[in-house]
Design a protein around this motif. Structure first.
Motif, PDB file in Angstrom:
ATOM      1  N   ILE A 249       7.551  -6.616   5.674  1.00  0.00           N
ATOM      2  CA  ILE A 249       6.320  -6.622   4.582  1.00  0.00           C
ATOM      3  C   ILE A 249       6.787  -5.763   3.320  1.00  0.00           C
ATOM      4  N   GLY A 250       7.400  -6.320   1.594  1.00  0.00           N
ATOM      5  CA  GLY A 250       7.449  -5.930   1.159  1.00  0.00           C
ATOM      6  C   GLY A 250       5.997  -6.027  -0.139  1.00  0.00           C
ATOM      7  N   ALA A 251       4.917  -5.111  -0.150  1.00  0.00           N
ATOM      8  CA  ALA A 251       3.829  -5.286  -1.349  1.00  0.00           C
ATOM      9  C   ALA A 251       3.982  -3.124  -2.363  1.00  0.00           C
ATOM     10  N   ASN A 252       5.692  -3.441  -2.840  1.00  0.00           N
ATOM     11  CA  ASN A 252       4.972  -1.897  -3.370  1.00  0.00           C
ATOM     12  C   ASN A 252       5.574  -2.079  -4.977  1.00  0.00           C
ATOM     13  N   ASN A 253       4.545  -3.606  -5.355  1.00  0.00           N
ATOM     14  CA  ASN A 253       4.182  -4.066  -6.668  1.00  0.00           C
ATOM     15  C   ASN A 253       2.787  -3.619  -6.787  1.00  0.00           C
ATOM     16  N   ASP A 254       2.190  -2.722  -7.784  1.00  0.00           N
ATOM     17  CA  ASP A 254       0.586  -2.222  -8.162  1.00  0.00           C
ATOM     18  C   ASP A 254       0.299  -3.432  -7.307  1.00  0.00           C
ATOM     19  N   ARG A 255       0.473  -4.288  -8.107  1.00  0.00           N
ATOM     20  CA  ARG A 255       0.411  -6.059  -7.973  1.00  0.00           C
ATOM     21  C   ARG A 255      -0.351  -6.392  -6.682  1.00  0.00           C
ATOM     22  N   ILE A 256       0.456  -6.310  -6.667  1.00  0.00           N
ATOM     23  CA  ILE A 256       1.092  -7.523  -4.183  1.00  0.00           C
ATOM     24  C   ILE A 256       0.434  -6.570  -3.820  1.00  0.00           C
ATOM     25  N   PHE A 257       0.584  -5.243  -3.772  1.00  0.00           N
ATOM     26  CA  PHE A 257      -0.349  -4.505  -2.920  1.00  0.00           C
ATOM     27  C   PHE A 257      -1.746  -3.969  -3.277  1.00  0.00           C
ATOM     28  N   GLY A 258      -2.436  -4.760  -4.372  1.00  0.00           N
ATOM     29  CA  GLY A 258      -3.631  -5.250  -4.089  1.00  0.00           C
ATOM     30  C   GLY A 258      -3.921  -6.462  -3.552  1.00  0.00           C
ATOM     31  N   ARG A 259      -3.260  -7.416  -3.115  1.00  0.00           N
ATOM     32  CA  ARG A 259      -3.260  -8.133  -2.205  1.00  0.00           C
ATOM     33  C   ARG A 259      -3.086  -8.100  -0.939  1.00  0.00           C
ATOM     34  N   LEU A 260      -2.535  -6.715  -0.404  1.00  0.00           N
ATOM     35  CA  LEU A 260      -2.167  -6.794   0.331  1.00  0.00           C
ATOM     36  C   LEU A 260      -3.268  -6.189   0.626  1.00  0.00           C
ATOM     37  N   ALA A 261      -3.977  -5.255   0.513  1.00  0.00           N
ATOM     38  CA  ALA A 261      -5.260  -4.638   0.508  1.00  0.00           C
ATOM     39  C   ALA A 261      -6.291  -5.520   0.630  1.00  0.00           C
ATOM     40  N   GLU A 262      -6.429  -6.316  -0.071  1.00  0.00           N
ATOM     41  CA  GLU A 262      -7.455  -7.945  -0.276  1.00  0.00           C
ATOM     42  C   GLU A 262      -7.005  -8.383   1.442  1.00  0.00           C
ATOM     43  N   ALA A 263      -5.531  -8.351   1.821  1.00  0.00           N
ATOM     44  CA  ALA A 263      -5.385  -9.900   2.506  1.00  0.00           C
ATOM     45  C   ALA A 263      -6.092  -8.511   4.155  1.00  0.00           C
ATOM     46  N   MET A 264      -5.545  -6.833   4.354  1.00  0.00           N
ATOM     47  CA  MET A 264      -6.188  -6.044   5.024  1.00  0.00           C
ATOM     48  C   MET A 264      -7.945  -6.041   5.116  1.00  0.00           C
ATOM     49  N   GLU A 265      -8.552  -7.100   3.722  1.00  0.00           N
ATOM     50  CA  GLU A 265      -9.442  -6.439   4.270  1.00  0.00           C
ATOM     51  C   GLU A 265     -10.169  -5.326   3.978  1.00  0.00           C
ATOM     52  N   MET A 266      -9.135  -4.145   3.120  1.00  0.00           N
ATOM     53  CA  MET A 266      -9.498  -3.358   3.111  1.00  0.00           C
ATOM     54  C   MET A 266      -9.218  -2.428   1.238  1.00  0.00           C
ATOM     55  N   GLN A 268     -10.901  -1.120  -0.997  1.00  0.00           N
ATOM     56  CA  GLN A 268     -11.209  -0.195  -1.031  1.00  0.00           C
ATOM     57  C   GLN A 268      -8.907   0.853  -1.974  1.00  0.00           C
ATOM     58  N   LEU A 269      -8.707  -0.046  -0.665  1.00  0.00           N
ATOM     59  CA  LEU A 269      -6.913   0.933  -0.587  1.00  0.00           C
ATOM     60  C   LEU A 269      -6.989   1.062  -2.127  1.00  0.00           C
ATOM     61  N   ALA A 270      -6.310  -0.389  -3.362  1.00  0.00           N
ATOM     62  CA  ALA A 270      -5.872  -0.677  -4.655  1.00  0.00           C
ATOM     63  C   ALA A 270      -6.786   0.652  -4.839  1.00  0.00           C
ATOM     64  N   ASP A 271      -7.543   1.188  -5.060  1.00  0.00           N
ATOM     65  CA  ASP A 271      -8.045   1.801  -6.165  1.00  0.00           C
ATOM     66  C   ASP A 271      -7.802   3.176  -5.528  1.00  0.00           C
ATOM     67  N   ASP A 272      -7.566   3.218  -4.490  1.00  0.00           N
ATOM     68  CA  ASP A 272      -7.413   5.000  -3.811  1.00  0.00           C
ATOM     69  C   ASP A 272      -6.637   6.005  -4.541  1.00  0.00           C
ATOM     70  N   PRO A 273      -6.829   7.132  -5.735  1.00  0.00           N
ATOM     71  CA  PRO A 273      -5.676   7.689  -5.787  1.00  0.00           C
ATOM     72  C   PRO A 273      -4.206   7.637  -4.999  1.00  0.00           C
ATOM     73  N   LYS A 274      -4.912   8.232  -3.253  1.00  0.00           N
ATOM     74  CA  LYS A 274      -3.636   8.039  -2.787  1.00  0.00           C
ATOM     75  C   LYS A 274      -2.568   6.707  -3.195  1.00  0.00           C
ATOM     76  N   TYR A 275      -3.021   5.478  -3.156  1.00  0.00           N
ATOM     77  CA  TYR A 275      -1.983   4.094  -3.228  1.00  0.00           C
ATOM     78  C   TYR A 275      -2.499   3.744  -4.022  1.00  0.00           C
ATOM     79  N   ALA A 276      -2.941   4.188  -4.868  1.00  0.00           N
ATOM     80  CA  ALA A 276      -3.348   3.059  -6.312  1.00  0.00           C
ATOM     81  C   ALA A 276      -2.134   2.920  -7.450  1.00  0.00           C
ATOM     82  N   THR A 277      -1.439   3.840  -7.089  1.00  0.00           N
ATOM     83  CA  THR A 277       0.639   3.471  -8.522  1.00  0.00           C
ATOM     84  C   THR A 277       1.184   3.579  -7.931  1.00  0.00           C
TER      85      THR A 277
END
Length: 399
Positions: A249-266, A268-277
């Motif tokens: 899995i390659g989801a290191n772009n911000d927008r793509i990571f947001g989609r991965l968080a949705e796929a994982m049903e999590m 909130q990860l996309a807005d977590d300061p530890k993972y948002a950028t």
């Protein structure tokens, strides 16, 4: 699979391939795939050692690297063989060789001598360290080029010695850059009529693909270290464990990571300061990879793959050759073809690459089964030799 009907972009270009093992022969394969007439000079007797290379009980690697070539035996260590090579080269556009520097010169086949008889000749020379410099007379294999070019140091786990890929990447990189140089030299010759030497060193070919390794040290004092399956600071981008095997899995772009968080049903990860950028994910890379791996471990490869497709996330299965042969996309693009070989019957192998719309590359001739298989054909066609002359060369040990 039928033999390719297109003559290829390099139709009409004659190549003499000298040298053995991998770098020179792989360059010859690339040129032959693109339509060049590749005449491979092999030592009388056993021929190129590549005939015996490969994995498994039957050695079939030769069928790939020697396709689109004609085999002529030529003993380059005796005057008669050297003269035969000189005559063939006089009628060629390109010479490919991967001997230790100085070898051609000892045989009376230096670029200076060859350009006297063929001013437009392009001479591609592949060696460990190049044709000059303090290391030029050292022996060099692809693995040594990988080590000195920086590749080996950064490959492997950080707590273990440097590792290698399971293929001879140093040799094939050198051959690929050599091919690039030949194509550029052909364009130069078309404008000027001049031939030239293409000097390709194994270690420099590897160095070319090392990205920012040198300037990062020069400017920042930063030395890249082994990092296992990740690129430090690039996250998430890794191979994760599913119930039934690995999945990339390659989801290191911000927008793509947001989609991965949705796929994982999590989400909130996309807005977590530890993972948002991008920078934050790099800092917390290990923690994030463990989190994703825990999620993929609850699913099968098919289930994760379906979610990645649904959410438009770059991802892919970690393929073996068996997987490639069964994949519908490989089939649709004919990335792998079946060739009716003389030595091993129907054999699947990678297709010619890259794909060209107007002058397609392809397999027009299967690998020669024996050294010197095309002696009579080539020497009559190129040099006009009669049967008696071939007999004299054979009696002298030249072929």
């Amino acid at each position: 699979m039928s033999i390719a009907s297109s003559p290829g972009a390099l139709a009409g270009i004659r190549v003499i391939e000298m040298g053995q093992l991998l770098a020179g022969p792989f360059c010859g394969q690339l040129l032959g795939d693109m339509g060049a007439d590749v005449i491979k000079l092999e030592p009388p007797g056993a021929g190129d050692p590549m005939r015996l290379w490969g994995m498994g009980d039957e050695k079939v690697q030769w069928e790939v690297i020697a396709r689109n070539k004609r085999s002529v035996t030529c003993n380059l260590r005796i005057p008669e063989g050297q003269e035969l090579a000189r005559k063939l080269i006089a009628n060629a556009d390109v010479l490919v060789e991967n001997f230790k520097p100085g070898t051609l010169e000892r045989w009376g086949l230096s670029p200076e001598e060859l350009h006297k008889i063929n001013p437009g000749l392009i001479i591609a020379r592949m060696s460990g360290y190049g044709q000059d410099g303090p290391y030029s007379d050292r022996a060099g294999f692809g693995g040594i080029g990988e080590a000195m070019g920086g590749w080996r140091y950064v490959v492997g786990e950080p707590d273990r010695p440097p590792a290698r890929m399971g293929i001879s990447i140093g040799d094939t990189l050198c051959a690929t850059y050599g091919t690039m140089g030949i194509l550029a030299a052909l364009h130069h010759r078309a404008r000027t009529g001049e031939g030239q030497v293409v000097d390709t060193a194994l270690y420099e070919a590897v160095l070319q693909v090392m990205e920012g390794l040198v300037p990062e040290y020069d400017y920042n004092g930063f030395i890249r270290e082994r990092s296992g399956s990740i690129l430090p600071g690039i996250a998430p981008s890794n191979v994760y464990s599913c119930k039934d095997g690995p999945f990339m899995i390659g989801a290191n772009n911000d927008r793509i990571f947001g989609r991965l968080a949705e796929a994982m049903e999590m989400p909130q990860l996309a807005d977590d300061p530890k993972y948002a950028t991008h920078l934050a994910r790099g800092v917390n890379q290990t923690e994030l990879d463990l989190l994703i791996n825990a999620w993929t471990g609850t699913l099968t490869i098919d289930e994760v793959d379906a979610l990645m497709i649904k959410h438009s996330i770059p991802a892919g299965r970690v393929y073996t050759a068996k997987d490639m042969l069964e994949d519908p996309h490989f089939k649709a693009r004919e990335a792998i073809i079946e060739v009716e070989t003389e030595g091993h019957g129907k054999l699947k192998m990678q297709n010619a690459f890259p794909r060209m719309s107007k002058s397609p590359s392809g397999v027009r001739r299967v690998a020669p089964t024996s050294p010197g298989q095309h002696n009579a054909e080539v020497l009559e066609e190129v040099l006009g030799m009669a049967e008696a002359e071939l007999g004299e060369l054979a009696a002298a040990g030249a072929i």
